[in-house]
Design a protein around this motif. Structure first.
Motif, mmCIF file in Angstrom:
data_model
loop_
_atom_site.group_PDB
_atom_site.id
_atom_site.type_symbol
_atom_site.label_atom_id
_atom_site.label_comp_id
_atom_site.label_asym_id
_atom_site.label_seq_id
_atom_site.Cartn_x
_atom_site.Cartn_y
_atom_site.Cartn_z
ATOM 1 N N LEU A 69 -32.427 -18.015 -39.433
ATOM 2 C CA LEU A 69 -31.337 -17.993 -38.446
ATOM 3 C C LEU A 69 -31.335 -16.735 -37.591
ATOM 4 O O LEU A 69 -30.748 -16.707 -36.518
ATOM 5 C CB LEU A 69 -29.992 -18.173 -39.153
ATOM 6 C CG LEU A 69 -29.570 -19.622 -39.473
ATOM 7 C CD1 LEU A 69 -29.532 -20.455 -38.213
ATOM 8 C CD2 LEU A 69 -30.461 -20.295 -40.493
ATOM 9 N N CYS A 70 -31.973 -15.642 -38.068
ATOM 10 C CA CYS A 70 -32.177 -14.483 -37.177
ATOM 11 C C CYS A 70 -33.661 -14.133 -37.107
ATOM 12 O O CYS A 70 -34.261 -14.207 -36.054
ATOM 13 C CB CYS A 70 -31.357 -13.273 -37.607
ATOM 14 S SG CYS A 70 -31.770 -11.828 -36.600
ATOM 15 N N ALA A 71 -34.261 -13.784 -38.253
ATOM 16 C CA ALA A 71 -35.669 -13.369 -38.211
ATOM 17 C C ALA A 71 -36.549 -14.478 -37.628
ATOM 18 O O ALA A 71 -37.494 -14.205 -36.874
ATOM 19 C CB ALA A 71 -36.140 -13.002 -39.622
ATOM 20 N N GLY B 183 -23.671 -9.936 -41.763
ATOM 21 C CA GLY B 183 -24.365 -11.167 -42.125
ATOM 22 C C GLY B 183 -24.453 -12.155 -40.985
ATOM 23 O O GLY B 183 -23.438 -12.753 -40.611
ATOM 24 N N HIS B 184 -25.680 -12.335 -40.460
ATOM 25 C CA HIS B 184 -25.889 -13.345 -39.414
ATOM 26 C C HIS B 184 -27.106 -14.203 -39.710
ATOM 27 O O HIS B 184 -27.756 -14.697 -38.796
ATOM 28 C CB HIS B 184 -25.921 -12.712 -38.017
ATOM 29 C CG HIS B 184 -26.986 -11.673 -37.820
ATOM 30 N ND1 HIS B 184 -26.843 -10.624 -36.950
ATOM 31 C CD2 HIS B 184 -28.208 -11.533 -38.361
ATOM 32 C CE1 HIS B 184 -27.939 -9.895 -36.960
ATOM 33 N NE2 HIS B 184 -28.790 -10.434 -37.805
ATOM 34 N N GLU B 185 -27.382 -14.321 -41.008
ATOM 35 C CA GLU B 185 -28.413 -15.279 -41.450
ATOM 36 C C GLU B 185 -27.757 -16.116 -42.534
ATOM 37 O O GLU B 185 -27.855 -15.822 -43.716
ATOM 38 C CB GLU B 185 -29.630 -14.528 -42.011
ATOM 39 C CG GLU B 185 -30.380 -13.746 -40.948
ATOM 40 C CD GLU B 185 -31.688 -13.123 -41.434
ATOM 41 O OE1 GLU B 185 -32.542 -12.821 -40.589
ATOM 42 O OE2 GLU B 185 -31.858 -12.923 -42.660
ATOM 43 N N ILE B 186 -27.056 -17.152 -42.089
ATOM 44 C CA ILE B 186 -26.117 -17.864 -42.958
ATOM 45 C C ILE B 186 -26.617 -19.294 -43.197
ATOM 46 O O ILE B 186 -26.920 -20.013 -42.237
ATOM 47 C CB ILE B 186 -24.728 -17.912 -42.290
ATOM 48 C CG1 ILE B 186 -24.232 -16.485 -41.988
ATOM 49 C CG2 ILE B 186 -23.738 -18.677 -43.164
ATOM 50 C CD1 ILE B 186 -22.992 -16.443 -41.094
ATOM 51 N N ILE C 67 -30.189 -10.432 -45.479
ATOM 52 C CA ILE C 67 -29.894 -9.065 -45.025
ATOM 53 C C ILE C 67 -30.904 -8.713 -43.943
ATOM 54 O O ILE C 67 -32.111 -8.601 -44.205
ATOM 55 C CB ILE C 67 -29.989 -8.050 -46.185
ATOM 56 C CG1 ILE C 67 -28.877 -8.320 -47.208
ATOM 57 C CG2 ILE C 67 -29.901 -6.614 -45.648
ATOM 58 C CD1 ILE C 67 -28.895 -7.370 -48.413
ATOM 59 N N CYS C 68 -30.392 -8.551 -42.703
ATOM 60 C CA CYS C 68 -31.233 -8.182 -41.569
ATOM 61 C C CYS C 68 -31.100 -6.677 -41.347
ATOM 62 O O CYS C 68 -30.031 -6.107 -41.573
ATOM 63 C CB CYS C 68 -30.751 -8.948 -40.332
ATOM 64 S SG CYS C 68 -31.622 -8.526 -38.812
ATOM 65 N N HIS C 69 -32.172 -6.061 -40.869
ATOM 66 C CA HIS C 69 -32.093 -4.618 -40.605
ATOM 67 C C HIS C 69 -30.986 -4.314 -39.589
ATOM 68 O O HIS C 69 -30.385 -3.242 -39.604
ATOM 69 C CB HIS C 69 -33.444 -4.095 -40.110
ATOM 70 C CG HIS C 69 -33.679 -2.649 -40.399
ATOM 71 N ND1 HIS C 69 -34.782 -2.165 -41.059
ATOM 72 C CD2 HIS C 69 -32.924 -1.551 -40.117
ATOM 73 C CE1 HIS C 69 -34.696 -0.843 -41.166
ATOM 74 N NE2 HIS C 69 -33.574 -0.455 -40.605
ATOM 75 N N SER C 70 -30.677 -5.268 -38.731
ATOM 76 C CA SER C 70 -29.599 -5.061 -37.747
ATOM 77 C C SER C 70 -28.255 -4.853 -38.447
ATOM 78 O O SER C 70 -27.396 -4.128 -37.936
ATOM 79 C CB SER C 70 -29.489 -6.269 -36.816
ATOM 80 O OG SER C 70 -30.695 -6.467 -36.129
ATOM 81 N N ASP C 71 -28.047 -5.510 -39.587
ATOM 82 C CA ASP C 71 -26.792 -5.306 -40.329
ATOM 83 C C ASP C 71 -26.649 -3.826 -40.690
ATOM 84 O O ASP C 71 -25.569 -3.242 -40.583
ATOM 85 C CB ASP C 71 -26.783 -6.119 -41.642
ATOM 86 C CG ASP C 71 -27.003 -7.610 -41.429
ATOM 87 O OD1 ASP C 71 -26.823 -8.079 -40.292
ATOM 88 O OD2 ASP C 71 -27.362 -8.305 -42.415
ATOM 89 N N GLY D 8 -26.405 -18.301 -37.009
ATOM 90 C CA GLY D 8 -27.187 -17.098 -36.748
ATOM 91 C C GLY D 8 -26.355 -15.981 -36.152
ATOM 92 O O GLY D 8 -25.244 -15.708 -36.616
ATOM 93 N N CYS D 9 -26.872 -15.375 -35.085
ATOM 94 C CA CYS D 9 -26.284 -14.125 -34.579
ATOM 95 C C CYS D 9 -25.101 -14.314 -33.646
ATOM 96 O O CYS D 9 -24.430 -13.346 -33.311
ATOM 97 C CB CYS D 9 -27.363 -13.340 -33.837
ATOM 98 S SG CYS D 9 -28.757 -12.944 -34.885
ATOM 99 N N MET D 10 -24.855 -15.538 -33.179
ATOM 100 C CA MET D 10 -23.756 -15.752 -32.216
ATOM 101 C C MET D 10 -22.801 -16.808 -32.745
ATOM 102 O O MET D 10 -23.227 -17.765 -33.402
ATOM 103 C CB MET D 10 -24.305 -16.303 -30.895
ATOM 104 C CG MET D 10 -25.309 -15.420 -30.211
ATOM 105 S SD MET D 10 -25.910 -16.205 -28.689
ATOM 106 C CE MET D 10 -27.034 -17.456 -29.305
#
Ligand code: NAP
Ligand code: ZN
Length: 358
Positions: A157-159, A62-65, A40-44, A88-90
């Protein structure tokens, strides 16, 4: 392929609910991934609460998979069933512009396609990783080395990549003094990566509460910025500051803690504009900048570095039914240091989430 169990938000600011959706048919270059963990990223949260502007609902965030390849398209060459992979994010980009060719897909001239809340080149809206499966072109998957467990790999994958990029660009390493503002998901990864790169690391956190943790992560110094005179005592201390905070910060006070030629790089994305005096950057020839995620080759490089240096995220693994409460805890800055959803706990029948058994 049977429907995919996922968590979705249906309206701006609404809760996560258990849903199922039909995945797209596998394309030639697609991987189907059996998702094991999703960070869970703060961006979500910013996105589904529309803090950054209008979003397209329903959203599966969800972009940290992190997971295992369960199926491959006919033309897939890089991965096979059973491989450990991350997303990740893309999930897409044009592949042809100068930035894509350079492995900097985040700067794609046609605009990269985000992992969720983004319209793909096929016109369909994308679906993120709080789910039991994910479908993605092999070009946007990365290999998770065997040395890193999937749960602690997911947040990389994101952080991980978002903090890796500015640390590398601004030469974090031996002899360089790096400060990290905000010890949350991104912040704790910035600390771990900067320590592994050999930098001298200071954590700037609001209170003394995270001091022991910060030193445990390898930081050499810790300053509670909420204490009287804390920033004033740090004048001209750092070569690089990575700011991960999602709220207003007094930029001039932080810029003053940079040494000449130093850089303050914002990765945090609060909703209000920064206020900065020109004298704060011109004096000392300082840089105030930003940094946006990172490309696919750099993400792989970061993962390989983490495997070599024994770096993974520090996580709290939760069941899906606790995801809404986790959102509030992230906003309060009360997570140590990344929440990861065990996707096996997502109800497969679209049942009421809060009453689902873990
Ligand atoms: P997070 O886990 O919530 O961490 C943010 C930290 O900021 C908190 O742990 C807290 O640390 C600190 N903080 C300072 N003032 C705060 C306040 N008033 N309220 C709450 N926390 C405060 O968030 P994250 O997932 O690391 O994300 C951080 C930011 O980066 C978000 O804005 C996110 O959208 C953005 N982001 C940007 C990119 C990019 O490409 N640039 C990528 C991903 C995320 P202390 O308790 O130590 O003070
Ligand atoms: Zn993120």
């Amino acid at each position: 392929m049977s429907p995919i169990a996922a968590l979705a938000v249906r309206t701006a600011g609404g809760p996560l609910e258990a849903v199922t959706y039909e995945p797209r048919p596998l394309r030639d270059d697609d991987l189907r991934i059996d998702v094991k963990f999703a960070g869970i990223c703060h961006s979500d949260i910013h996105t589904v609460r529309e803090e950054w502007g209008a979003a397209h609902f329903p959203i599966v965030p969800g972009h940290e998979i992190a997971g295992i390849v369960s199926e491959v398209g006919a033309g897939v060459t890089r991965y096979k069933v059973g491989d450990r992979v991350g997303v990740g994010c893309m999930v897409d980009s044009c592949g042809e512009c100068e930035f894509c060719k350079d492995g900097q897909e985040q700067f794609c001239e046609k605009g990269n396609v985000g992992t969720y809340n983004s319209r793909g080149f096929d016109g369909e809206w994308t679906t993120g990783g709080y789910a039991q499966a994910h479908t993605v072109s092999e070009r946007f998957a990365v290999r998770i080395p065997d040395e890193i467990e999937l749960d602690v790999a997911a947040p990389l994958l994101c952080a991980g990549i978002t903090t890796w990029e500015p640390l590398k660009r601004w030469n974090a390493g031996p002899g360089r003094r790096v400060a990290v503002v905000g010890l949350g998901g991104l912040g704790h990864m910035a600390v771990k990566l900067a320590v592994a790169m050999g930098a001298d690391v200071t954590v700037l956190s609001r209170s003394q509460a995270k001091k022991d943790d910060a030193l445990g992560l390898g930081a050499q110094h810790y300053v509670a910025t909420g204490e009287e005179g804390a920033l004033e005592s740090l004048k001209s201390s750092f070569d690089l500051i990575i700011n991960t905070v999602s709220a207003d910060l007094e930029m001039d006070a932080y810029l003053a803690t940079l040494r000449p030629l130093g850089a303050l790089i914002n990765v945090g994305l609060p909703t209000k504009p920064y206020s900065v005096s020109p004298f704060s950057v011109v004096g000392g020839t300082r840089t105030l900048g930003g940094s946006n995620i990172g490309g696919i080759p750099a993400t792989q490089e970061m993962l390989d570095f983490c495997a070599e240096h024994g770096v993974g995220a520090t996580i709290e693994t939760i069941a899906a039914k606790d995801a809404n409460a986790a959102y509030d805890r992230v906003v309060a800055g009360d997570v140590r240091y990344r929440v990861v959803i065990d996707t096996a706990t997502i109800p497969t029948d679209g049942a009421d989430l809060e009453s689902a058994s873990a």
